[in-house]
Design an enzyme around this catalytic site. Structure first.
Site, PDB file in Angstrom:
ATOM      1  N   GLU A 115      10.722  -0.260   1.074  1.00 42.61           N
ATOM      2  CA  GLU A 115      10.785   0.656   2.215  1.00 42.61           C
ATOM      3  C   GLU A 115      11.078  -0.073   3.532  1.00 42.61           C
ATOM      4  O   GLU A 115      10.151  -0.549   4.194  1.00 42.61           O
ATOM      5  CB  GLU A 115       9.462   1.438   2.351  1.00 42.61           C
ATOM      6  CG  GLU A 115       9.484   2.413   3.527  1.00 42.61           C
ATOM      7  CD  GLU A 115       8.209   3.246   3.658  1.00 42.61           C
ATOM      8  OE1 GLU A 115       7.267   3.042   2.881  1.00 42.61           O
ATOM      9  OE2 GLU A 115       8.169   4.102   4.549  1.00 42.61           O
ATOM     10  N   LYS A 128      13.249   3.326  -0.377  1.00 39.36           N
ATOM     11  CA  LYS A 128      12.638   4.383   0.442  1.00 39.36           C
ATOM     12  C   LYS A 128      13.063   4.169   1.891  1.00 39.36           C
ATOM     13  O   LYS A 128      12.433   3.406   2.632  1.00 39.36           O
ATOM     14  CB  LYS A 128      11.113   4.323   0.307  1.00 39.36           C
ATOM     15  CG  LYS A 128      10.373   5.299   1.218  1.00 39.36           C
ATOM     16  CD  LYS A 128       8.941   5.527   0.774  1.00 39.36           C
ATOM     17  CE  LYS A 128       8.195   6.361   1.788  1.00 39.36           C
ATOM     18  NZ  LYS A 128       6.933   6.861   1.291  1.00 39.36           N
TER      19      LYS A 128
END
Ligand code: 13P
Length: 339
Positions: free
Chosen positions: A176, A218
């Site tokens: 992420e 992500k």
């Protein structure tokens, strides 16, 4: 590293119609969310709230996995450990393993995510507790003169080291790198920074031999800064997002699971639908925290003037309905076929 397990878990997390619930708010962050409803965060109130989410009947139609916080993975629901409880519903348990973003020395306004020390041992423990996947969040801020290449590189390096350690133990890493929405920048600036960040992240992932088929990305959407006078429309966001990802995200990555990052539940749903209308070589799904939880949290926390009713039966039922409704809408947005 068992490639078959990794590939299988990653695929399950982005199975058709499904996405991830991020319920891994740190103690500090959950208190921030609870402040809005006048509640003190304790292990008990945190569990009461999260149990309301996890025990929602039918939620497994839309949620493939839940990212847990360290505190939650050790708690129990209905006599089962939280990971066992989730697995009994067909939901994969995951765990946030980073130790938060801290000031990067010599780079006043930028942060690097820490948590690599002893991560191998922590992952072994989380695996024994039932974790099938993990999350590490890096934050990249946009401002005058930032992000610097140094900040992006430091974060990308850590993400790659984390991802390799996860895969060593058959845990799917969610990578992420979040380009923050804070600021008054336009989508073009967000696009430029997102592209630069993802390019460096994938260079590092390659360098550290991370199996792309056994991870999920992500990212943020390419979007206007929160304080920008004009806000881009869903179609513009979708166009810029997919265009950017096609340049820098290898097609071997099975899924892109967006964060909501401060978008309202409606915006996060509408933008995901517009992105899926365009489509791409990856599953385009969600790993939302706030956008999936906001309405449920507000409903759960109805107050009377004199007495707090948090946790009362009628609030739990209506909050679960709000959660289920939003999850259903987000799942529908993710299921739209390219036009
Ligand atoms: P938001 O969807 O609230 O941004 O949270 C997702 C997340 O897990 C951030 O790390």
């Amino acid at each position: 590293m068992n490639q078959t397990i990794l590939i299988d878990t990653a695929k399950k997390l982005v199975a058709p119609g499904k996405g991830i619930l991020a319920a891994d708010e740190s103690s500090k962050t959950i208190q921030k969310r609870f402040d809005k409803i006048g509640l003190t965060s304790t292990p008990e109130t945190n569990l009461a709230y999260r149990s309301m989410l996890f025990t929602t009947s039918g939620i497994e139609q839309y949620i493939s996995g839940v990212i847990l916080y360290e505190e939650t993975i050790r708690q129990s629901i209905e006599g089962k450990s939280v990971p066992q409880y989730l697995e009994s519903k067909g939901i994969l348990p995951g765990i946030k393993v980073d130790k938060g973003a801290w000031r990067l020395p010599n780079f006043e306004r930028e942060k690097v995510t820490e948590g690599l020390d002893e991560l191998r041992d922590r992952l072994t423990e989380y695996k024994n507790l039932g974790a099938k996947f993990a999350k590490w969040r890096a934050v990249i801020a946009i401002g005058e003169g930032i992000p610097t290449e140094a900040a992006i590189l430091a974060n990308a390096h850590a993400l790659a080291r984390y991802a390799a350690l996860c895969q060593e133990q058959d845990i799917v890493p969610i990578v992420e790198p979040e380009v923050l929405m804070d600021g008054g920048h336009d989508p073009a600036r967000c696009q430029e920074v997102t592209e630069q960040t993802l390019k460096i992240v994938f260079e590092q992932l390659k360098l550290y031999k991370v199996l792309l088929e056994g991870m999920l990305l992500k990212p943020n959407m390419v979007i206007s800064g929160k304080e920008a006078a004009t806000q881009a429309l869903a179609e513009e966001i979708a166009q810029a997002t997919v265009e950017t990802f096609k340049k820098v995200v290898p097609f071997e990555v099975p899924g892109i699971v967006f964060l909501s990052g401060g978008q309202t539940p409606d915006q996060a749903t509408e933008n995901l639908a517009a992105i899926n209308k365009i489509g791409g070589p990856w599953q385009l799904s969600y790993s939302y925290g706030r956008a999936l939880q906001e309405e449920a949290l507000n409903t759960w926390a109805c107050f009377t003037d004199s007495a707090r009713r948090v946790g009362k039966e009628e609030n739990i039922k209506t909050a679960q309905q709000a959660f289920l409704d939003r999850a259903q809408k987000v799942s529908a947005a993710r299921s739209i076929n390219p036009s």
